[in-house]
Scaffold this motif. Structure first.
Motif, short mmCIF file in Angstrom:
data_model
loop_
_atom_site.label_atom_id
_atom_site.label_comp_id
_atom_site.label_asym_id
_atom_site.label_seq_id
_atom_site.Cartn_x
_atom_site.Cartn_y
_atom_site.Cartn_z
N SER A 157 8.77 1.31 -17.40
CA SER A 157 8.61 -0.03 -16.83
C SER A 157 7.75 0.03 -15.57
O SER A 157 6.84 -0.80 -15.38
CB SER A 157 9.97 -0.63 -16.52
OG SER A 157 10.74 -0.78 -17.70
N LEU A 158 8.03 0.97 -14.69
CA LEU A 158 7.27 1.07 -13.46
C LEU A 158 5.82 1.47 -13.72
O LEU A 158 4.90 1.03 -13.02
CB LEU A 158 7.93 2.07 -12.51
CG LEU A 158 9.25 1.58 -11.88
CD1 LEU A 158 9.96 2.71 -11.16
CD2 LEU A 158 8.98 0.42 -10.92
N ASP A 159 5.59 2.30 -14.74
CA ASP A 159 4.21 2.67 -15.09
C ASP A 159 3.42 1.47 -15.59
O ASP A 159 2.18 1.48 -15.56
CB ASP A 159 4.22 3.76 -16.17
CG ASP A 159 4.48 5.15 -15.59
OD1 ASP A 159 4.25 5.33 -14.38
OD2 ASP A 159 4.93 6.03 -16.35
N ALA A 207 14.88 3.86 -8.17
CA ALA A 207 15.38 2.83 -9.07
C ALA A 207 16.55 3.34 -9.89
O ALA A 207 17.56 2.63 -10.07
CB ALA A 207 14.27 2.33 -9.98
N GLU A 265 2.92 3.60 -9.86
CA GLU A 265 3.42 4.28 -11.05
C GLU A 265 4.83 4.76 -10.78
O GLU A 265 5.32 4.71 -9.65
CB GLU A 265 2.51 5.47 -11.39
CG GLU A 265 1.08 5.09 -11.73
CD GLU A 265 0.20 6.31 -11.94
OE1 GLU A 265 0.64 7.43 -11.54
OE2 GLU A 265 -0.90 6.16 -12.48
N ALA A 266 5.48 5.25 -11.81
CA ALA A 266 6.84 5.75 -11.66
C ALA A 266 6.89 6.88 -10.63
O ALA A 266 7.86 7.01 -9.88
CB ALA A 266 7.37 6.25 -13.00
N GLY A 273 8.59 -4.15 -15.49
CA GLY A 273 8.35 -3.31 -14.33
C GLY A 273 8.03 -4.10 -13.08
O GLY A 273 8.34 -3.67 -11.96
N LYS A 274 7.37 -5.26 -13.24
CA LYS A 274 7.03 -6.07 -12.07
C LYS A 274 8.29 -6.57 -11.37
O LYS A 274 8.38 -6.54 -10.15
CB LYS A 274 6.14 -7.23 -12.51
CG LYS A 274 4.78 -6.80 -13.04
CD LYS A 274 3.90 -7.97 -13.39
CE LYS A 274 4.32 -8.63 -14.70
NZ LYS A 274 4.08 -7.75 -15.87
N SER A 302 3.82 -1.66 -14.37
CA SER A 302 4.12 -2.74 -13.42
C SER A 302 2.88 -3.30 -12.72
O SER A 302 2.91 -3.59 -11.54
CB SER A 302 5.11 -2.23 -12.36
OG SER A 302 4.55 -1.15 -11.63
N LEU A 347 9.99 -3.62 -9.63
CA LEU A 347 9.30 -3.26 -8.39
C LEU A 347 9.60 -4.28 -7.29
O LEU A 347 9.79 -3.90 -6.13
CB LEU A 347 7.80 -3.17 -8.64
CG LEU A 347 6.96 -2.67 -7.47
CD1 LEU A 347 7.35 -1.24 -7.09
CD2 LEU A 347 5.47 -2.76 -7.81
N LEU A 397 9.46 6.20 -6.84
CA LEU A 397 10.00 4.88 -7.17
C LEU A 397 10.97 4.96 -8.34
O LEU A 397 12.02 4.29 -8.34
CB LEU A 397 8.87 3.91 -7.49
CG LEU A 397 8.03 3.43 -6.30
CD1 LEU A 397 6.83 2.63 -6.80
CD2 LEU A 397 8.87 2.60 -5.33
N ALA A 398 10.65 5.76 -9.34
CA ALA A 398 11.53 5.89 -10.50
C ALA A 398 12.86 6.51 -10.09
O ALA A 398 13.93 6.07 -10.55
CB ALA A 398 10.86 6.72 -11.58
#
Length: 536
Positions: free
Chosen positions: A299-301, A430, A317-318, A366-367, A303, A370, A426-427
């Motif tokens: 998801s973060l990748d 989260a 990115e993650a 992902g948005k 976003s 974030l 970030l991953a």
């Protein structure tokens, strides 16, 4: 922060009306039982509800809803007559027991019957009897008051009789009841209760009057109130609290900070469960925690910021370091102001912008993830840094509240600060938020509610099981409707719901002097002080 005023005790004149009913009940020779009071009470409140719905006084135009019984009574407002025995509300004792009884007790207006005090049923105190007498005098020349005094509660009541009563007795008429119950209720809200309660309630009411002067040409709604108490800024206007209101203004700022904090975790739970249900055929299969880690990273990748979100989020990115993301936030949002200063807005990235985007966009991608991480990090900068501790010394209790089921902000921020020392991606952050807080906290709350089944997600070994139940993510009620209505109906300021807002002479005096003269309630109650020969 406003003892005696809760989300649903919106209209102060109900204190007078319910005191009147109780006082009249105790003046009869009826049995002092719940059943007897119910039969006495219900037709009177039904008629009062209808009178408030047919009121044609000009002051009624600024009155908010929340008249007890309005859901059933409202559709009959155009009837030519009204049945006093109409089943206007499901609750046996109507709005009295649903909403106002505890608040009236807290402010010293009534004694609630308990085995420990010997009262067979609730009774008005001398303060309550003084209020009852003042309200009785206000409506004494109406035909409906005469019917109620005679116990004529069988035949239908003509609409014009109800209109006549409303012109003196409606909730909206309190603001002009200067010779009746208005000065008593002003005195009660400013001076009745324990000293700490009086001080807290009075400060909050004065804060509302102070805030009312912001953007006077525009209505102030609940979302505007939240932004004003948090940022001290709204649509180009700014709020600088009076010196003596600095502490209460800070408490309300912390309150709204806690609301953003709670929203972030509730929205993460919503994100987690809805994505989990999609991954597990609506909960028919299990999801491994390894798969959750992959889902967060994927998801973060993906976003990439979207204009639909209305946010200025960077491309990440993650594996992006949280420290890099935090540096970006600190470069875009001014986080340097102290706990008592105006916090400059960034309407594309600050806490309220992030909240609105997550609320309105409402997609679990992902948005959104974030944006929620950003919300948590901004709150840390405002409230969770070690350098901020001294600024919020008086609010330590508010910041640490959470109990056994939910983590308080203070404890969480301490753990977050420790986690950031590890330089997470970030991953990783989260996943930590979801695994260690969202899931664990939800399980605690759901377990405490057993046997009711409120689980949305549950750990099963190294897997997760999801349950198809709705997961709301909303703010708690700020009490703005109740507070703004009370200061308006007590005659201190024009309604917040309309533009061209202004303080009355009494409102200006209260704001400037910090209080109004007391004694009106004591004087009214003097005639009803306990003699020792009867319970009240």
């Amino acid at each position: 922060m406003s003892p005696g005023i809760n989300v649903l005790t919106i209209h102060p004149r109900y204190w007078s009306f319910y005191s009147w009913i109780l006082d009249d009940f105790w003046a009869t020779d009826l049995l002092r039982t719940r059943s007897a009071f119910q039969n006495f009470y219900r037709p009177r409140e039904a008629l009062f509800a209808m009178a408030c719905h047919v009121c044609d006084a000009p002051e009624h135009q600024s009155m908010v809803a929340n008249v007890v019984g309005s859901r059933r009574v409202g559709s009959r407002a155009n009837d030519t007559a009204f049945d006093p025995q109409f089943d206007y509300i499901k609750e046996a004792l109507g709005g009295y027991s649903l909403y106002y009884r505890s608040a009236m007790e807290l402010t010293g207006v009534l004694v609630v019957a308990r085995p420990t005090n010997g009262f067979p049923f609730d009774a008005p105190t001398p303060y309550g009897r003084g209020l009852a007498a003042a309200y009785r005098a206000a409506v004494s020349d109406s035909r409906l008051a005469a019917r109620l005094e005679n116990g004529d509660l069988v035949a239908p009541v003509a609409r014009d009789v109800l209109v006549e009563f409303a012109r003196k007795g409606c909730l909206c008429q309190l603001g002009i009841a200067n010779n009746y119950d208005l000065p008593l209720l002003q005195d009660l809200f400013l001076h009745s209760g324990a000293p700490a309660e009086i001080a807290s309630r009075g400060e909050t009411l004065r804060l509302l009057l102070d805030l009312s002067q912001c953007t006077p040409a525009e209505a102030i709604k609940e979302q505007d109130f939240r932004q004003l108490v948090y940022f001290r800024a709204l649509e180009g206007d700014v709020y600088t609290s009076r010196t003596e209101l600095v502490d209460v203004a800070r408490r309300w700022r912390v309150y709204q900070g806690r609301e953003y904090f709670g929203y972030a975790f509730n929205r993460l739970l919503r994100w987690l469960t809805r994505r989990g249900l999609l991954e597990t055929d609506a909960g028919l299969t299990l999801q491994s925690r390894i798969r959750l880690r992959e889902l967060v990273a994927e998801s973060l990748d993906q976003s990439v910021n979207d204009e639909d979100l209305g946010l200025d989020l960077p491309e990440v990115e993650a594996e992006t370091a949280v420290s890099d993301f935090l540096d970006y936030l600190k470069g875009e949002v001014n986080l340097d102001a102290s706990a008592d200063e105006i916090w400059p807005r960034n309407e594309a990235l600050d806490e309220h912008a992030l909240y609105v985007a997550c609320r309105d966009y409402d997609l679990d991608d992902g948005k959104t993830l974030l944006a929620l991480i950003a919300l948590v990090l901004l709150l840390r900068e405002r409230f969770g840094l070690p350098s901020r501790v001294a600024e919020y010394a008086q609010e330590r209790g508010l910041l640490s509240e959470g109990g056994a089921l939910r983590i308080g902000m203070t404890r969480f921020m301490h753990l977050l600060n420790q986690r950031l020392l590890r330089q997470p991606t970030l991953a990783e952050l989260a996943e930590w938020l979801i695994q260690d807080f969202v899931i664990v906290q939800h399980e605690r709350v759901a377990t405490a509610k057993l046997p009711d089944d409120t689980y949305r997600v549950r750990r099963v070994g190294d897997n997760l099981r999801f349950f198809p139940q709705e997961v709301p993510a909303v703010f708690n009620d700020s009490r703005f409707l109740a507070l703004s209505t009370i200061v308006h109906e007590l005659g201190w300021v024009s309604t917040f719901r309309e533009p061209d807002r202004s303080l009355t002479a009494t409102g200006r005096a209260l704001l400037a002097n910090g209080d109004l003269p007391s004694g009106a309630l004591d004087e009214a109650a003097a005639a009803y002080e306990f003699s020792g020969s009867e319970p009240v």
